[in-house]
Every structure is written in C-alpha cells, then in structure tokens.
Scaffold this active site. Sequence first.
Site, short mmCIF file in Angstrom:
data_model
loop_
_atom_site.label_atom_id
_atom_site.label_comp_id
_atom_site.label_asym_id
_atom_site.label_seq_id
_atom_site.Cartn_x
_atom_site.Cartn_y
_atom_site.Cartn_z
CE1 TYR A 1 -4.24 -1.65 4.94
CE2 TYR A 1 -3.49 0.54 4.28
CZ TYR A 1 -3.90 -0.74 3.94
OH TYR A 1 -3.96 -1.11 2.63
CB SER B 1 -0.90 0.01 1.24
OG SER B 1 -1.59 1.25 1.36
CE LYS C 1 -12.43 -1.42 0.22
NZ LYS C 1 -11.16 -1.07 -0.45
#
Length: 314
Positions: free
Chosen positions: A138, A115, A176
Amino acid sequence: MYIVTGAAGFIGSHIVKELNSRGINSIIAVDSLGSDDKFLNLCDCTISDYLDASEFSELIKSGKLGKIDAIFHQGACSDTTEADGKFMMLNNFTYTKNIINFAAAKEIPLVYASSAATYGASSSFKEIPENEKPLNVYGYSKLAADQYLRSVIDKIDSTVVGLRYFNVYGQRETHKGKMASMVYQLYRQIRTTGKAKLFEGTEGYGPGEQRRDFVYVKDVVSVNLFFGLSDKVNKGIVNCGTGKSRSFNDIANTLININGAGVIEYVPIPESIKSKYQSFTQADLEGLRRLGCNINFHKLEEGIRECFDEWNKN
C-alpha cells in the site's frame, strides 16, 4: 463541474458535503459501491451525476468529459494489509497516474490523496526521497504515484498537489471496519466493552505511548479545498497532518473522560505486524506552509469531542 473520486468514502464524502455547503452542487461522484454501507455517506449530499470508477477510467482515457473545474482524487484501496500487489498497483498507482495525465493535458486543478505510509520505517517526515521507506505494498503504491508526479511535474502548468495524509479520523468512517481510524475503533471499544485496548511498549515507547499525528477529517477537507479551489497554481507533494504527535493513551483518556467511564487495557502487539509497526509519526509542515496553506488544525481533544457527539447519534 467538479469531480470527486472515492466520493462515497470517508474523506471523499466530506469533500462533497463541504462543496455543497459552499453552494457547489455540480459534482460528478465517482466510486465503486460494494456490499458495505458507504453509499449512506452520499445520502445527505447533492450531486449532479454518479460514475462507477471503471466508467470514469474509460472516460478519462478517451478524454470525453466536459469542462471540469477541479478534480479531488480520493479513490484508492486503503487496506494496508492487502497483499495483492497487482491489485494495489492498478487501483492506487495506475489509476492515479492516468488522472494526473488527464488533468495535466486539460489543465484541470488536481488534488490527490497520497499517504504518510510512504515514510514507513523512516523517523523523519519531510517530503524527500531519503525519508521514503514504505513497509507494505500500500505504501509503495502511493509512493510510486508520487514518484511519477515528480517525473512529470515540471511539464505541468496547472495545479497538481499530492497530500500525504497522516492518521485521519472523523465522522463518516464507520463503514471502514478494521481500516477505520484508531480514534473510532477505541470509541467503539469503550462504548461496547468499557475497555480501550492499546499495545504494550514498542521501540522504547511505554505502553500506549506510541505516538502518531492524528488529523481531523474536517481539516483534511479544508486543505483539499484550499488547493483545489484556488486561483493560484500550486504544485508539489506535501504532508497533511497537524505537525504534532499524540499518544494512543491521549486518545483513550480523552474518550474515557468524555464517556464518563472506561479503562485502558494493554495487550501484546501481534507478531504479524510487529516488524511493520510505526511507533512514531509527525508531519513536517514546512512544505504545506510554503505553498501558502496556513489553516489551523483542530486540537485532538476538540476533534474527538465533535466526533463523539456525532457518533453517539447513530
């Protein structure tokens, strides 16, 4: 046989669908189906088997899987607001580390999802440690997996590529919720309220002029399959974005023009995210091109048009 983890999710289901379109149906779909409707993403796909992520984890630990042609590892906790560090590290770091080890031992080509959150507070987006400054757990969990790969990559003889996704948008992401792309969220706002809500100015950027690298999911799939299906061994961590930043105003105005109606409303950025907000991202594509991936990315307007037409059918 091919394995796709996170197979019922946004990017994973697109990979399964594209493999099908290329005549590949021998696919083990791996996911953890919860109470949302993401299972719908697999209803128009063909698979040969389904495994819960926990079952798959046990199988890779034991090595009791047959011949595997490639693994596309998309499974992860993608909620950037998740504060449970232990949960995040187990799902994003340990899970990925175990898959890297399994694939390397069996010499199975592996492409996994990293990411752009690994860059966090950085204003430079070349895949080097100096630019890696995650702002949340994250981002750190993804960085930790990349760091692990770096520590073992010289001992691996098969393809292993970590793709640092920038802001991916497209079809099959409606499940999502708050983690859906801003393209889809702004589409929903315009269609339901007639207003696209964008943040006021931040860090020298005017209202709605914050810029991100928005990449169409179909291009992300093309990059995955370029590496996963190649006869050539490729290794590394590379960015997966268009290489061109665009403003949130660009998205809203494109959606409003296609919709034929709508206005932009600027709102203050919440204090809870102000210190962790990225006002600019733009993928450096030198690493991706160096590995021979020269796909042409969709222009933002082209991708949004395709998405708008598809979302309007639902």
